[in-house]
Every structure is written in C-alpha cells, then in structure tokens.
Design an enzyme around this catalytic site. Structure first.
Site, PDB file in Angstrom:
ATOM      1  N   SER A 174       0.987  -1.217   0.028  1.00 13.60           N
ATOM      2  CA  SER A 174       0.017   0.039   0.125  1.00 13.60           C
ATOM      3  C   SER A 174       0.864   1.203  -0.119  1.00 13.60           C
ATOM      4  O   SER A 174       2.016   1.255   0.649  1.00 13.60           O
ATOM      5  CB  SER A 174      -0.889  -0.019   1.108  1.00 13.60           C
ATOM      6  OG  SER A 174      -1.770  -1.218   1.064  1.00 13.60           O
TER       7      SER A 174
HETATM    8  N1  SAH Z   1      -1.009  -4.772   4.155  1.00  9.75           N
HETATM    9  C1  SAH Z   1      -0.242  -4.740   3.017  1.00  9.75           C
HETATM   10  C2  SAH Z   1      -1.008  -4.501   1.569  1.00  9.75           C
HETATM   11  C3  SAH Z   1      -1.035  -5.966   0.980  1.00  9.75           C
HETATM   12  S1  SAH Z   1      -2.328  -5.799  -0.504  1.00  9.75           S
HETATM   13  C4  SAH Z   1       1.030  -3.667   2.924  1.00  9.75           C
HETATM   14  O1  SAH Z   1       1.606  -3.481   4.087  1.00  9.75           O
HETATM   15  O2  SAH Z   1       1.242  -3.061   1.899  1.00  9.75           O
HETATM   16  C5  SAH Z   1      -3.701  -6.585   0.387  1.00  9.75           C
HETATM   17  C6  SAH Z   1      -3.389  -7.901   0.599  1.00  9.75           C
HETATM   18  O3  SAH Z   1      -4.652  -8.471   0.953  1.00  9.75           O
HETATM   19  C7  SAH Z   1      -3.071  -8.877  -0.318  1.00  9.75           C
HETATM   20  O4  SAH Z   1      -1.749  -9.613  -0.059  1.00  9.75           O
HETATM   21  C8  SAH Z   1      -4.183  -9.749  -0.528  1.00  9.75           C
HETATM   22  O5  SAH Z   1      -3.829 -11.261  -0.785  1.00  9.75           O
HETATM   23  C9  SAH Z   1      -4.791  -9.696   0.875  1.00  9.75           C
HETATM   24  N2  SAH Z   1      -6.233 -10.312   0.922  1.00  9.75           N
HETATM   25  C10 SAH Z   1      -7.086 -10.103   0.144  1.00  9.75           C
HETATM   26  N3  SAH Z   1      -8.470 -10.698   0.564  1.00  9.75           N
HETATM   27  C11 SAH Z   1      -7.780 -11.293   1.830  1.00  9.75           C
HETATM   28  C12 SAH Z   1      -8.686 -11.985   2.767  1.00  9.75           C
HETATM   29  N4  SAH Z   1      -9.701 -12.653   2.562  1.00  9.75           N
HETATM   30  N5  SAH Z   1      -7.736 -12.758   3.945  1.00  9.75           N
HETATM   31  C13 SAH Z   1      -6.446 -12.262   3.994  1.00  9.75           C
HETATM   32  N6  SAH Z   1      -5.765 -11.595   3.155  1.00  9.75           N
HETATM   33  C14 SAH Z   1      -6.513 -11.099   2.095  1.00  9.75           C
END
Ligand code: SAH
Length: 327
Positions: A174
């Site tokens: 993000s």
């Molecule tokens: N928190 C991260 C952002 C990751 S992007 C950062 O620090 O930048 C969002 C993430 O959410 C992805 O890795 C995706 O696989 C995950 N995601 C989507 N649906 C999800 C679910 N139901 N449970 C857990 N993770 C999920």
C-alpha cells in the site's frame, strides 16, 4: 463524508469459508516485475490540501448509532490460543522490547540500498504529513520502518515514493499515505489512541504490520496467499519485531480465538465489511476498511455497544480486492 446504516455489512459466512491449504513454496513473490503501479499517488498530491481541510470534522460528525443484528462476542480479552511468534526462524531474545527496529539491519542483501537513508524516508513522511496525516505517533512509525526492506530490489529506488508497488501475485504494497491515514483514523479512539490489540487483514509483504507494531501492543495480521505470508515472514524477520503475529488464512473470518480487537484494518476492499470482523471488534473499537469495487471509499466503523455499530465514510481510495478463501 457521510454516515450510513451498517445493515448491509453481513456476508453469509458460509460463502466465505474455504480453509483449503496448499503447500505452496515459500519465497520471493516478485516475479521480476519492476514497475510501479500508478494508483492514486498523483491524485493524492493534488487533493492533499482539500483532504487536510475535509478530514478535521470527521470525528465530530458521528452521532447516529445504527442498529445491526445482535451477535455474541467472546468475553475474555485474552487469547484462548497462545499466539506463537510467527517469526520463529529468528527467535526474538527475551530482552527484546517492542519497537526495536533499525535501518542498519540489512542482512538480507536484496534489501540493501543507498535509499535506505533516513533522510529519504523523512522526506516521504513530510509528504504524507502534507497530504493531511497529522498524528505524530503515526508519522514517527512511518519514519521508523524501512519500507525498502519490503520491496524487491528492482523497485528499491521507488520505495519512498508515495505509491503502491507490486509485490507479486497481483498484489501491492500500500502507498505510505493510505497506510498512515488508516492507522491515524484507527487511533482516534476514546482511549487517546491507545491500542492493545489490533488486527490487519491482508498482510501482503508485511509493511503495514511493521508500522502498526509501533502504535499497538499486539499486531495480528492475516494473509490468504501462502507465498505472500511467507514473504512477509522473510521481510519482517531481520527487523526482529516482537509484537507481530502472522497468520495464514482467510481474513474475512478474522481471528475469533484472539478477539476482541481494539482496532481492525483491512488492506483489501470488499463490497461490504465481513460480519465476522464487526463481531470481533471491541466495544469502542474502530475498524477502517476500503469498501467498493472500481469506486472505493474508506469507511470507519466504530462499535458503540454490544449490538450497535456506526459507519462514517472518510475519503476515496483504491485497494486490491478482498477475496474469500486461501491460495
Ligand atoms: N498490508 C499490505 C498491503 C497488502 S495488499 C502492505 O503493507 O502494503 C492486500 C493484501 O490483502 C493482499 O496480499 C491480498 O492477498 C490480501 N487479501 C485479500 N483478501 C484477503 C483475505 N480474505 N484474507 C487475508 N488476506 C487477504
């Protein structure tokens, strides 16, 4: 900004349960893409002054408590299942204290970069502050976490640009602004920002969990894509953060065995906030989530009593989709 009923939140839990696991190998999720996604960074910069002005009244406008279905919550605040530090390959010494994190710990050579300098990160934080994030503790946390260590080497030069970047598996880290903004909103609670236990849905590469570890007592983070869960472990290990627990699973189900949480952050956007997460919020707790499809808004949901939640729409945003099950 507007308030609206939460009656649309619940998803059928049956529709999101899919606990299948696979033995996907751990390792780099990079796939060799070395390109920044444009996402909303430019827009953010343009909107920064409006946002700074618009966000001020947010906390005053939350008056209407909205009804939702009663739901039982675990009474105890202690985890019934002892949480294992999941960075187990590098056990944290007993003497380690939370918030131990140093930018000089670049024992993963992939992550060594001249851009690791504090000055570059300070400049990023200054930009985030200019975009409207005012919480000094959040800005300090952002300044302390070496974002370049969560990004593949080919993208390291962009680590401190305010943009989301690919981390593999069609997912992104993000953008720093939105990471900071979500945490700031979560901290605007009635305890003066004190957060004992927080939950993040969507660990991705682990960056936001690391930022959260500096503002909360315990951070639980769930990822549904096994190689990303492993990547987060790999990224976080050298930072030796004692208060993060990583879980592989479907975050839409939350972690009922650890609930309630003082704060919950979703890093992926669903059409609605899963019911299970609302139920795992402590009374007085705050959940921050992107909601929507191609058009998304950041929603704040506060649990005002056992059976009441209220929702406030904060601002536009853009996140990867929240998906059920695990892969
Ligand atoms: N928190 C991260 C952002 C990751 S992007 C950062 O620090 O930048 C969002 C993430 O959410 C992805 O890795 C995706 O696989 C995950 N995601 C989507 N649906 C999800 C679910 N139901 N449970 C857990 N993770 C999920």
């Amino acid at each position: 900004m507007s308030e609206k009923p939460t009656s649309r939140f619940p998803l059928s839990l049956a529709s999101v349960v899919d606990k299948k696991k696979n033995g996907a190998a751990a390792g780099s999720a990079s796939g060799g893409r070395a390109q920044a996604t444009t996402q909303t960074a430019a827009k953010n910069a343009a909107q920064s002054s409006q946002r700074a002005a618009a966000l001020k009244p947010v906390q005053q406008g939350l008056s209407q408590a909205l009804r939702a279905q009663p739901a039982p919550l675990p009474v105890s605040r202690r985890p019934q299942v002892p949480a294992q530090p999941l960075l187990s390959a590098a056990p944290v010494p007993k003497t380690a204290v939370k918030n131990v994190m140093t930018v000089t710990q670049t024992n993963n050579s992939n992550h060594a970069s001249p851009l690791a300098s504090e000055a570059v990160r300070k400049a990023m934080v200054a930009r985030v502050a200019k975009q409207g994030v005012a919480d000094a503790k959040v800005l300090a946390a952002l300044e302390a976490v070496p974002r370049h260590m969560f990004i593949e080497q080919g993208l390291a030069s962009q680590a401190y640009v305010d943009a989301s970047l690919p981390i593999g598996h069609h997912q992104t880290i993000s953008q720093p602004y939105i990471v900071a903004r979500m945490i700031e909103i979560m901290r605007q609670n009635r305890n003066g920002g004190r957060l004992e236990r927080v939950l993040e849905i969507g660990t991705g590469c682990g960056y936001q969990a690391a930022v959260l570890s500096r503002v909360a007592g315990e951070v639980y983070s769930i990822e549904r894509i096994k190689p990303l869960h492993e990547l987060a472990k790999t990224n976080l290990r050298p930072l030796r953060i004692a208060n993060i627990r990583l879980h592989y699973g479907d975050g839409m189900l939350g972690l009922p065995q650890v609930a309630p949480f003082d704060g919950i952050i979703l890093a992926a956007a669903g059409l609605e906030v899963p019911r299970a997460l609302l139920e795992q919020l402590a009374i007085g707790g705050r959940l921050v989530a992107p909601v929507g499809g191609s058009q998304q808004v950041l929603e704040l949901i506060e649990r005002v009593s056992q059976h009441d939640w209220r929702s406030t729409t904060m601002e536009q945003c853009h996140f990867v989709p929240l998906r059920p099950g695990t892969v």
